[in-house]
Write a protein that holds these residues in place. Structure first.
Motif: not given
Length: 170
Positions: A50-78
């Motif tokens: 008997x007693x109180x049970x607590x569930x908790x977690x931390x996340x760390x070391x978040x790392x992402x690698x990505x690709x962004x295909x882009x359409x440019x509507x103007x010279x500076x805006x995509x």
């Protein structure tokens, strides 16, 4: 709210282009905390958990690698779509010392698929601004206790984010 650092390589030909990048989020963030209270065990049970049970977690070391295909509507805006892979370390902060339900868990690295879309603006001076929405669906997580009766924690983590990135493009 959290900050991150990113490094990108961008290429362009007339109205189409692409960006390949990596992003790292330093520090830790807490996942939701939930708790429950169990009442005293009855006379038919062999241990008192008997007693109180607590569930908790931390996340760390978040790392992402990505690709962004882009359409440019103007010279500076995509406009772009984004896809990639993310990894985080999940650290269970749950440690239970209540009878046969005693439990302690280790850390686990979790991979996920990232999808999103956004807009980018690059000023002639090189100043870059990006605004995007993204969602990351991580693989299911199962953590098994290294003590007690080998309890298991199962979770299906996901992340939604709206981000504003500011940088300089050479």
């Amino acid at each position: 709210d959290y900050g991150s650092v990113f490094l990108e390589f961008a290429a362009r030909d007339a109205w189409a282009g692409y960006t390949v990048g990596v992003e790292y989020i330093p520090g830790e963030a807490s996942l939701g905390t939930k708790s429950r209270t169990d009442t005293a065990s009855d006379a038919n049970e062999t241990s008192d958990d008997s007693g109180t049970y607590t569930a908790k977690a931390d996340v760390s070391d978040a790392f992402t690698i990505y690709l962004e295909p882009t359409f440019y509507a103007t010279e500076n805006f995509g406009l772009y779509v984004k896809g990639g892979a993310s990894r985080v370390t999940v650290k269970s902060l749950e440690s239970i010392t209540k009878g046969e339900s005693s439990s302690a868990y280790g850390n686990v690295d979790v991979w996920g698929a990232l999808f999103g879309a956004g807009v980018r603006y690059k000023h002639d001076s090189g100043f870059l601004v990006k605004l995007e929405y993204s969602q990351t669906d991580y693989q299911n997580v199962t953590m098994t206790s290294t003590s007690g009766n080998n309890n298991r924690i199962k979770a299906s983590p996901e992340q939604e984010a709206v981000s504003l990135a500011i940088g300089y493009q050479f």
